[in-house]
Design a protein around this motif. Sequence first.
Motif, PDB file in Angstrom:
ATOM      1  N   UNK A  46      44.696  37.200  36.394  1.00 15.24           N
ATOM      2  CA  UNK A  46      44.488  37.281  37.840  1.00 15.24           C
ATOM      3  C   UNK A  46      45.764  36.938  38.599  1.00 15.24           C
ATOM      4  N   UNK A  47      46.820  36.570  37.871  1.00 17.09           N
ATOM      5  CA  UNK A  47      48.101  36.214  38.482  1.00 17.09           C
ATOM      6  C   UNK A  47      49.211  36.944  37.727  1.00 17.09           C
ATOM      7  N   UNK A  48      50.073  37.637  38.493  1.00 18.39           N
ATOM      8  CA  UNK A  48      51.253  38.275  37.897  1.00 18.39           C
ATOM      9  C   UNK A  48      52.482  37.650  38.544  1.00 18.39           C
ATOM     10  N   UNK A  49      53.387  37.135  37.702  1.00 19.31           N
ATOM     11  CA  UNK A  49      54.618  36.509  38.170  1.00 19.31           C
ATOM     12  C   UNK A  49      55.773  37.407  37.760  1.00 19.31           C
ATOM     13  N   UNK A  50      56.504  37.912  38.732  1.00 22.40           N
ATOM     14  CA  UNK A  50      57.676  38.738  38.449  1.00 22.40           C
ATOM     15  C   UNK A  50      58.910  37.857  38.490  1.00 22.40           C
ATOM     16  N   UNK A  60      43.507  32.621  35.938  1.00 21.63           N
ATOM     17  CA  UNK A  60      43.528  31.738  37.105  1.00 21.63           C
ATOM     18  C   UNK A  60      43.884  30.305  36.709  1.00 21.63           C
ATOM     19  N   UNK A  61      43.336  29.833  35.591  1.00 23.21           N
ATOM     20  CA  UNK A  61      43.599  28.466  35.133  1.00 23.21           C
ATOM     21  C   UNK A  61      45.082  28.250  34.846  1.00 23.21           C
ATOM     22  N   UNK A  84      37.707  36.132  41.602  1.00 19.57           N
ATOM     23  CA  UNK A  84      36.749  35.450  40.731  1.00 19.57           C
ATOM     24  C   UNK A  84      35.520  35.001  41.506  1.00 19.57           C
ATOM     25  N   UNK A  85      35.722  34.438  42.677  1.00 23.48           N
ATOM     26  CA  UNK A  85      34.596  33.989  43.489  1.00 23.48           C
ATOM     27  C   UNK A  85      33.741  35.164  43.925  1.00 23.48           C
ATOM     28  N   UNK A  90      28.612  38.268  43.241  1.00 21.85           N
ATOM     29  CA  UNK A  90      27.886  39.530  43.064  1.00 21.85           C
ATOM     30  C   UNK A  90      26.994  39.487  41.821  1.00 21.85           C
ATOM     31  N   UNK A  91      27.363  38.687  40.810  1.00 24.73           N
ATOM     32  CA  UNK A  91      26.547  38.571  39.600  1.00 24.73           C
ATOM     33  C   UNK A  91      25.259  37.804  39.854  1.00 24.73           C
TER      34      UNK A  91
END
Length: 93
Positions: A46-50, A60-61, A84-85, A90-91
């Motif tokens: 969920x996170x991309x670091x360039x 996320x963790x 994520x939230x 929605x689930x």
Amino acid sequence: MYAVSEPGARSGMDPSGRWLYVDVTATMSPQLTAEDRCDRCGAQAYVRVSLPSGELYFCAHHGRKHAPAFSEIATDILDESDRLLSEDQSDRR
């Protein structure tokens, strides 16, 4: 959506514990998909670091855990952990 497009655009993290943020522009790279995996544990990224030398992907963790280290050297950070939230909500319906 949270992202940093330039190093040092803002200092510190926002109170929610997420990445630094600036307005997202059309120059941002595409959204992360379910095929993008965390480089630390293999979970969905969920996170991309360039970085100048390439890209790193984090769940996320691990994105939160390593945020202080990469905030200073990253050329771009895309944080979609807020998805994520919305996916969890929605689930439950």
